[in-house]
Design a protein around this motif. Structure first.
Motif, PDB file in Angstrom:
ATOM      1  N   ARG A  92      -0.472  53.415  47.531  1.00  0.00           N
ATOM      2  CA  ARG A  92       0.776  52.897  48.602  1.00  0.00           C
ATOM      3  C   ARG A  92       0.063  52.736  50.124  1.00  0.00           C
ATOM      4  O   ARG A  92      -0.631  53.776  50.577  1.00  0.00           O
ATOM      5  CB  ARG A  92       1.911  53.987  48.661  1.00  0.00           C
ATOM      6  N   ILE A  99       1.896  43.311  50.006  1.00  0.00           N
ATOM      7  CA  ILE A  99       1.625  44.864  49.691  1.00  0.00           C
ATOM      8  C   ILE A  99       1.881  45.753  50.937  1.00  0.00           C
ATOM      9  O   ILE A  99       2.553  46.578  50.903  1.00  0.00           O
ATOM     10  CB  ILE A  99       0.411  45.119  49.073  1.00  0.00           C
ATOM     11  N   THR A 115       5.331  45.397  53.013  1.00  0.00           N
ATOM     12  CA  THR A 115       6.762  46.025  52.459  1.00  0.00           C
ATOM     13  C   THR A 115       6.124  47.323  51.698  1.00  0.00           C
ATOM     14  O   THR A 115       7.246  47.933  51.054  1.00  0.00           O
ATOM     15  CB  THR A 115       6.904  45.006  51.007  1.00  0.00           C
ATOM     16  N   GLN A 128       4.501  48.468  49.330  1.00  0.00           N
ATOM     17  CA  GLN A 128       4.529  48.408  47.857  1.00  0.00           C
ATOM     18  C   GLN A 128       3.834  49.976  47.106  1.00  0.00           C
ATOM     19  O   GLN A 128       2.631  50.045  47.741  1.00  0.00           O
ATOM     20  CB  GLN A 128       3.960  47.131  47.103  1.00  0.00           C
TER      21      GLN A 128
END
Length: 263
Positions: A132, A162, A165, A167
């Protein structure tokens, strides 16, 4: 080296432990500094190693920066600049060594931990591995080279998606994107990564240094420049002890002994 968490083992692998169970497996600043000194010693010829293994000593590879320490700093801006500069100088030495880099990515690799995975030539994950960016979650922007490397691995548009947001990438997704190289059982991540690093350390070190150098410079080279660099590199390696041993072993239909060639 001050810590046994930063060491060269008998296989010629420079183990760089970047986090421990303390502070929730956050990136350990002291270990980053120790890693920098070990890498500096390699570049100065004071420490011999054939490969680098990035690892965490706790349940995660690295859960990101120590946010509690960020919050406690008297001057957060100055504190974060110092941390980032130290991490970045360590990464620069990682490249200066030209050693192949393997990452044992168990558990979480978040924030700077995810950035460090991107610097590995080979990243071994487990079924429970997750990644992350984590920076937007605390209102900050990437460090550790994520904004440079992630677009080169997954493409610019996908990298923006990525990171912005925030992710969470599971192991299969990270493998599909090319961030992880291989997924193994969680209990085997450390051993598999070490075995890969040991295999590289026992192999043709000059070849691996040249491969890493060529691949790194290809991002900013023209095709013509890259072809010229490849010609010069293969010619130079052809007269080295490892290059001679590799070719002679192939012709003789035997396994090459690169360790003997280096002696």
């Amino acid at each position: 080296m001050a810590s046994d968490l930063i060491r060269v083992d008998d296989d010629g692998v420079l183990n760089l432990t970047i986090s421990t169970g303390d502070a929730g497996t956050a990136l350990d600043h002291a270990l980053v500094l120790e890693s920098r000194e070990a890498l500096r010693a390699v570049t100065r010829g004071k420490l011999e190693a054939g490969a680098v293994l990035l690892r965490g000593a706790g349940k995660n590879f690295c859960a990101g920066g120590n946010v509690a320490a960020f919050a406690a700093a008297d001057d957060r801006s100055d504190y974060l600049r110092g941390l980032a500069d130290d991490l970045h100088s360590t990464i620069e030495f990682l490249y200066e060594t030209e050693l192949p880099v393997v990452a044992a990515v168990k558990g979480w690799a978040a924030g700077a931990g995810m950035s460090l995975v991107l610097h590995a030539d080979i990243a071994i994950g487990g079924r429970a591995t997750k990644m992350r960016p984590a920076y937007p979650g605390i209102g900050l922007s990437p460090d550790g080279g994520m904004s440079w490397l992630l677009p080169r691995v997954v493409g610019a548009a996908r990298a923006r998606h990525i990171i912005m947001t925030d992710q969470i990438l599971d192991a299969d997704r990270a493998l599909d994107l090319g961030i992880l190289s291989e997924i193994v059982d969680d209990a085997s991540v450390e051993q598999t990564a070490h075995d890969v690093a040991a295999g590289l350390a026992s192999g043709p070190r000059g070849s691996y240094r040249a491969i890493r150098r060529l691949l790194h410079h290809s991002a900013t080279s023209t095709l013509g420049d890259q072809l010229t660099a490849e010609s010069a590199s293969i010619a130079a390696l052809g007269s080295t002890p490892e290059g001679v041993e590799g070719v002679d072993a192939f012709v003789a239909k035997r396994a090459p002994d690169y360790a003997a060639a280096r002696r």
